[in-house]
Design a protein around this motif. Structure first.
Motif, short mmCIF file in Angstrom:
data_model
loop_
_atom_site.label_atom_id
_atom_site.label_comp_id
_atom_site.label_asym_id
_atom_site.label_seq_id
_atom_site.Cartn_x
_atom_site.Cartn_y
_atom_site.Cartn_z
N UNK A 259 -11.86 84.24 34.31
CA UNK A 259 -12.27 82.91 34.77
C UNK A 259 -11.09 82.46 36.07
N UNK A 260 -10.20 81.82 35.67
CA UNK A 260 -9.25 81.69 36.38
C UNK A 260 -9.77 81.29 37.60
N UNK A 261 -10.09 82.66 38.46
CA UNK A 261 -11.00 82.85 39.32
C UNK A 261 -11.52 81.75 40.03
N UNK A 262 -12.80 82.06 38.50
CA UNK A 262 -14.28 81.38 38.75
C UNK A 262 -13.85 79.51 38.70
N UNK A 263 -12.54 79.23 38.24
CA UNK A 263 -11.96 78.01 38.24
C UNK A 263 -11.20 77.72 39.79
N UNK A 264 -11.91 78.40 40.76
CA UNK A 264 -10.90 77.72 41.66
C UNK A 264 -12.56 77.47 42.65
N UNK B 84 -6.33 95.56 28.29
CA UNK B 84 -7.44 95.73 29.70
C UNK B 84 -8.37 94.63 30.24
N UNK B 85 -9.23 94.62 28.91
CA UNK B 85 -10.69 94.03 29.33
C UNK B 85 -10.15 92.55 29.80
N UNK B 86 -9.81 92.29 28.12
CA UNK B 86 -9.38 90.86 27.96
C UNK B 86 -8.45 90.51 29.03
N UNK B 87 -7.73 91.49 29.50
CA UNK B 87 -6.94 90.59 31.20
C UNK B 87 -8.12 90.14 32.23
#
Length: 163
Positions: free
Chosen positions: A153-158, A144-147
């Motif tokens: 990270x995905x949201x930060x790249x947006x 869960x922590x990894x997900x």
């Protein structure tokens, strides 16, 4: 009479036995030999549709036996019968099984014996030990922590990039 109808069958002096694992030698028999000489079998008129046959012929079968004195049933199974089938047991400890499905006495007798055998077989099996859930495992928490990190990270790249 007791206020709680099930309380008359609960004997706190005997411990409940559960099925463990492979080392448990308790097995449910495929065929249970029911001694008919220890059963009280009575016949009466059955109810329902059927015309003159129902009105004249005693086809309904009622099997009765005293559960506590039925030594052909193991004590452990008798205890489970008292709790599982309490609606079939009278205050005197007599267990009753009836059958009126068929138009003949012989078929109803065979059906009542089959019902009794099925009831015994269902109560013969020891209940399984219930394993309580202890919550999430360490591996699940780690996943869960990894997900969460990946989604972050995905949201930060947006985000808008500054030059």
């Amino acid at each position: 009479p007791p206020k709680n109808p099930k309380s008359r069958f609960n004997n706190n002096n005997s411990t409940r036995q559960f099925s463990n694992s492979a080392n448990d030698d308790w097995t449910v028999p495929e065929f249970i030999q029911i001694p008919e000489d220890q059963l009280q079998i009575s016949f009466s008129r059955s109810s329902g549709a059927g015309g003159q046959n129902v009105n004249k012929v005693n086809t309904k079968v009622e099997l009765r036996f005293h559960l506590d004195s039925a030594k052909w049933i193991p004590q452990e199974v008798r205890q489970r019968l008292k709790s599982n089938e309490s609606n079939r047991i009278s205050n005197e400890g007599m267990m009753t099984v009836t059958s009126q499905e068929y138009r003949t006495q012989a078929q109803n007798r065979k059906d009542a014996l089959k019902k009794l055998e099925d009831i015994l077989r269902n109560s013969w099996a020891r209940p399984k030990v219930r394993k309580m859930r202890k919550g999430l495992s360490k591996k699940t928490k780690e996943n869960r922590r990894e997900m969460k990190k990946r989604i972050g990270e995905k949201k930060a790249s947006r985000r808008r990039v500054e030059f």
